[in-house]
Design an enzyme around this catalytic site. Structure first.
Site, mmCIF file in Angstrom:
data_model
loop_
_atom_site.group_PDB
_atom_site.id
_atom_site.type_symbol
_atom_site.label_atom_id
_atom_site.label_comp_id
_atom_site.label_asym_id
_atom_site.label_seq_id
_atom_site.Cartn_x
_atom_site.Cartn_y
_atom_site.Cartn_z
ATOM 1 N N ASP A 28 0.839 -1.156 0.051
ATOM 2 C CA ASP A 28 0.172 0.165 0.103
ATOM 3 C C ASP A 28 0.977 1.258 0.006
ATOM 4 O OD1 ASP A 28 -3.060 0.650 1.113
ATOM 5 O OD2 ASP A 28 -1.669 2.339 1.089
ATOM 6 N N ILE A 29 0.442 2.129 -0.984
ATOM 7 C CA ILE A 29 1.391 3.293 -1.123
ATOM 8 C C ILE A 29 1.372 4.280 0.201
ATOM 9 C CG2 ILE A 29 -0.165 4.921 -2.217
ATOM 10 C CD1 ILE A 29 3.244 4.154 -3.298
ATOM 11 N N GLU A 87 -12.275 3.840 -1.138
ATOM 12 C CA GLU A 87 -11.361 4.643 -1.948
ATOM 13 C C GLU A 87 -11.162 4.305 -3.472
ATOM 14 O OE1 GLU A 87 -7.678 5.566 0.173
ATOM 15 O OE2 GLU A 87 -6.880 6.314 -1.958
ATOM 16 N N HIS A 92 -9.837 -5.566 -3.071
ATOM 17 C CA HIS A 92 -8.534 -5.787 -2.549
ATOM 18 C C HIS A 92 -8.685 -5.924 -0.894
ATOM 19 C CE1 HIS A 92 -9.429 -1.207 -2.182
ATOM 20 N NE2 HIS A 92 -8.850 -1.298 -1.095
ATOM 21 N N HIS A 94 -6.884 -6.058 2.422
ATOM 22 C CA HIS A 94 -5.678 -5.078 3.186
ATOM 23 C C HIS A 94 -5.028 -6.316 4.197
ATOM 24 C CE1 HIS A 94 -6.702 -0.787 2.498
ATOM 25 N NE2 HIS A 94 -7.873 -1.318 2.308
HETATM 26 P P1 5GP Z 1 -9.949 1.443 0.305
HETATM 27 O O1 5GP Z 1 -10.496 1.360 -0.996
HETATM 28 O O2 5GP Z 1 -9.689 -0.140 0.722
HETATM 29 O O3 5GP Z 1 -10.511 2.455 1.322
HETATM 30 O O4 5GP Z 1 -8.489 2.061 0.370
HETATM 31 C C1 5GP Z 1 -7.589 2.104 -0.773
HETATM 32 C C2 5GP Z 1 -6.248 1.870 -0.376
HETATM 33 O O5 5GP Z 1 -5.346 1.725 -1.536
HETATM 34 C C3 5GP Z 1 -5.670 3.060 0.449
HETATM 35 O O6 5GP Z 1 -4.790 2.119 1.659
HETATM 36 C C4 5GP Z 1 -4.462 3.750 -0.316
HETATM 37 O O7 5GP Z 1 -3.583 3.840 0.259
HETATM 38 C C5 5GP Z 1 -4.147 2.659 -1.371
HETATM 39 N N1 5GP Z 1 -3.933 3.129 -2.705
HETATM 40 C C6 5GP Z 1 -4.720 4.134 -3.403
HETATM 41 N N2 5GP Z 1 -3.948 4.457 -4.515
HETATM 42 C C7 5GP Z 1 -2.755 3.590 -4.523
HETATM 43 C C8 5GP Z 1 -1.816 3.512 -5.728
HETATM 44 O O8 5GP Z 1 -1.738 4.208 -6.536
HETATM 45 N N3 5GP Z 1 -0.864 2.704 -5.061
HETATM 46 C C9 5GP Z 1 -0.836 1.748 -4.222
HETATM 47 N N4 5GP Z 1 0.232 0.851 -3.924
HETATM 48 N N5 5GP Z 1 -1.772 1.974 -3.119
HETATM 49 C C10 5GP Z 1 -2.873 2.945 -3.425
#
Ligand code: 5GP
Length: 128
Positions: A28-29, A87, A92, A94
């Site tokens: 995760d970035i 987001e 995905h 985590h």
């Molecule tokens: P969620 O959709 O589960 O709420 O969170 C999305 C996750 O993806 C976040 O933890 C965010 O840091 C990660 N994320 C968003 N864009 C990128 C990206 O371009 N690259 C990576 N490696 N992680 C990302």
């Protein structure tokens, strides 16, 4: 096309830790904790419970293997698992090394240098 599909096709870079024909795992970035990893099906689907039972089970099997590799690489109390997707609308999982409740709460973030990301991804990948 989701940002994760762009990672899968190589359009944008990632710190990859594991891959097979159907899934990819990368760091995760914006990690909650060092080693925070995302496990993603290559087939783009928005919500995890819209996956077929078979694809869901395969995702969990792959996540299990990735979690073992993370735990071997980074000593921690346990590996936590969370599915959110608010987001990025592409399924995905985590996987997060946990030492305290704050590590799973998506409020605290740790900053890693590019070099640290590269080294960490290599180490987890070796243990996969
Ligand atoms: P969620 O959709 O589960 O709420 O969170 C999305 C996750 O993806 C976040 O933890 C965010 O840091 C990660 N994320 C968003 N864009 C990128 C990206 O371009 N690259 C990576 N490696 N992680 C990302």
């Amino acid at each position: 096309m989701s940002i994760f599909t762009k990672i899968i096709t190589g359009e944008i870079p990632s710190y990859k830790v594991a891959e097979n024909a159907d899934f990819i795992a990368f760091l995760d970035i914006n990690p909650n904790a060092k080693g925070h990893t995302l496990v993603v099906p290559k087939k783009e689907e928005n919500k995890i419970f819209d996956l077929s039972k078979e694809d869901y089970t395969s995702l969990m099997d792959f996540s299990y293997q990735v979690a073992k590799a993370i735990e071997k690489t980074l000593p921690c109390k346990r590996i936590g698992m969370s599915v959110i997707g608010l987001e990025v609308p592409h399924v995905h999982v985590h996987l997060i090394p946990l030492n305290a409740m704050g590590d799973i709460q998506f409020m605290q973030k740790v900053a890693l240098s590019k070099c640290e990301f590269v080294t960490l991804a290599e180490e987890i990948s070796k243990n996969f």
